[in-house]
Design a protein around this motif. Structure first.
Motif, short mmCIF file in Angstrom:
data_model
loop_
_atom_site.label_atom_id
_atom_site.label_comp_id
_atom_site.label_asym_id
_atom_site.label_seq_id
_atom_site.Cartn_x
_atom_site.Cartn_y
_atom_site.Cartn_z
N ASP A 87 0.72 -1.23 -0.28
CA ASP A 87 -0.37 -0.19 0.12
C ASP A 87 0.72 1.29 0.09
N PHE A 88 1.98 1.84 0.12
CA PHE A 88 2.92 2.32 -0.43
C PHE A 88 2.76 3.03 -1.90
N LYS A 89 2.76 4.18 -1.51
CA LYS A 89 2.80 5.06 -2.37
C LYS A 89 4.25 5.96 -2.79
N GLU A 90 4.03 6.51 -4.10
CA GLU A 90 5.31 6.90 -3.88
C GLU A 90 5.54 8.43 -2.87
N ASN A 91 3.97 9.47 -2.34
CA ASN A 91 4.51 10.18 -1.20
C ASN A 91 4.96 9.71 -0.08
N ASP A 92 4.73 8.31 0.03
CA ASP A 92 5.56 7.61 1.32
C ASP A 92 6.84 7.76 1.58
N LYS A 93 7.38 7.99 2.73
CA LYS A 93 9.20 8.10 3.72
C LYS A 93 9.17 7.30 4.80
N ILE A 94 9.95 6.06 3.85
CA ILE A 94 10.20 5.24 5.27
C ILE A 94 11.42 5.42 5.99
N ALA A 95 11.52 5.93 6.69
CA ALA A 95 12.70 6.04 8.04
C ALA A 95 13.70 4.31 7.87
N VAL A 96 15.08 4.85 8.07
CA VAL A 96 15.81 3.48 8.09
C VAL A 96 16.84 3.90 8.20
N GLY A 148 3.98 14.19 13.32
CA GLY A 148 2.67 14.70 12.18
C GLY A 148 3.71 15.46 11.13
N GLY A 149 4.90 16.24 11.04
CA GLY A 149 4.52 16.70 10.03
C GLY A 149 4.89 16.01 8.82
N GLY A 150 5.16 15.16 8.75
CA GLY A 150 4.85 14.78 6.94
C GLY A 150 6.26 14.31 6.28
N VAL A 151 7.44 15.27 7.33
CA VAL A 151 9.06 14.46 6.25
C VAL A 151 9.18 12.71 6.55
N ILE A 152 8.56 12.12 7.23
CA ILE A 152 8.10 10.93 7.12
C ILE A 152 7.48 10.37 8.06
N THR A 153 6.47 9.33 6.74
CA THR A 153 4.80 8.49 7.33
C THR A 153 5.60 7.46 7.89
N ALA A 154 6.45 6.73 8.12
CA ALA A 154 7.28 5.18 8.30
C ALA A 154 8.00 5.58 8.79
N HIS A 155 8.11 3.98 10.09
CA HIS A 155 9.76 4.16 10.27
C HIS A 155 10.01 2.41 10.75
N PHE A 156 11.05 1.60 9.88
CA PHE A 156 10.96 0.55 10.60
C PHE A 156 12.21 1.23 11.66
N SER A 157 11.18 0.76 13.57
CA SER A 157 11.94 1.16 14.26
C SER A 157 12.54 -0.21 14.88
#
Length: 335
Positions: free
Chosen positions: A133-142, A189-198
């Motif tokens: 479901d991840f789209k181009e506007n999603d950003k995932i932090a690793v 919730g600033g929108g810089v990232i939408t996900a984090h592999f924590s």
């Protein structure tokens, strides 16, 4: 009684060899740990001087110089150069070191797992129910794109979802951020990232926040509980310092037993030593999580190793766990 000169010479030579052998072992061990709860057994080893205790019992006393390193890169280089004797990091780092040094005098292999704990992929995007479901506007932090533990797990998940040849499909969405900064950004919730592999303890705080949910975890991707961090050394150090090696391994096993016997006391030690912002109650809650296990038995590591070979990150194709762990490591119930 007249002594045989040849017998005296042989005895003196043998005594000299024994003395040389005894003095050849190091008197100081240099060991490294990373920050966070995943280093708890090593923190216990340092705090209670368990390596010193085991070395004295073996008749070869040592002291340990501990250092903390924020990432695997510096640790890997220090192990290879001989500036460190023991290191600890995620399985991709151990496997990369093993592959890089295989067949040399300084071949790096694991001495045991340090801890099992899940790493959860968390998101604030309500539309993301799976990685598909991840789209181009999603950003995932690793922690580090492409090469970190979490980045590799994301590639494994992508290969399973989109096909082996598409293992890098989600890489363009990843950004490198340390866990504290990624947690702060996700929760703001600033929108810089939408996900984090924590990882713990950060995902513990994220899970309690409104609007954050788990997409998948390392255990989902690997098919069960898996080693998060392993400890390792070189074959050269092990061969030259058998008692120091045994003392370190014995201390690692004892630390696991100490934590499992009293997790409250272990939580108190972690907070005191690390100056953690979490309460003792929260730290204990993490340790009591049934998905967390303090064990020296490696699990689910061969899947990681074979995937790394499949995508070209390892030249060597590992066939079993003891290719990259020393043969004395217990594998009962492991993988």
């Amino acid at each position: 009684m007249k002594l045989n000169r040849r017998a005296i010479l042989m005895a003196a030579t043998a005594l000299g060899l024994m003395t040389h052998g005894a003095s050849a072992e190091v008197s100081t061990i240099r060991a490294a740990q990373q920050y966070g709860l995943s280093s708890l057994p090593l923190i216990i080893m340092e705090d209670q001087k368990l390596v010193e205790k085991h070395s004295e019992a073996l008749g070869s006393p040592v002291t340990v110089e501990w250092v903390q390193l924020g990432g695997p890169g510096a640790m890997n280089e220090a192990i290879v150069s001989g500036d460190l004797d023991f290191g600890s990091a995620g399985m991709p780092s151990l496997l990369t070191l093993w592959d890089r040094t295989k067949g040399t005098r300084r071949e790096v292999r694991g001495i045991g797992a340090v801890i099992e704990m899940p790493m959860d992929l968390m998101t604030t995007n309500p539309d993301v129910k799976s990685i598909a479901d991840f789209k181009e506007n999603d950003k995932i932090a690793v922690t580090t794109i492409k090469v970190s533990n979490q980045a590799l797990l994301l590639q494994m998940a992508a290969a399973a979802e989109f096909g082996d040849e598409n293992y890098e499909q989600l890489d363009p969405l990843t950004v490198s951020l340390p866990h504290p900064e990624a947690t702060s950004m996700l929760l703001s919730g600033g929108g810089v990232i939408t996900a984090h592999f924590s990882a713990l303890p950060f995902q513990f705080a994220q899970a309690k926040a409104d609007g954050v949910h788990t997409v998948t975890s390392s255990y989902d991707i690997l098919g069960g509980p898996a080693t998060n961090v392993a400890a390792f050394t070189t074959s050269q150090f092990r061969d030259a310092n058998p008692n120091a090696y045994k003392a370190f391994v014995g201390a690692l096993n004892e630390a696991a037993g100490i934590i499992n016997a009293d997790k409250r006391a272990a939580a108190e030690t972690f907070k005191r030593v690390s100056n953690s912002q979490e309460s003792v109650e929260d730290i204990q809650a993490m340790l009591d999580d049934p998905r967390v296990a303090i064990t020296t038995t490696p699990r689910q590591t061969l899947k990681i190793a074979q995937f790394m070979h499949q995508i070209g990150r390892l030249k060597t194709d590992p066939q079993n766990v003891q290719d990259y762990f020393f043969e004395d490591v217990s594998l009962e119930g492991g993988s």
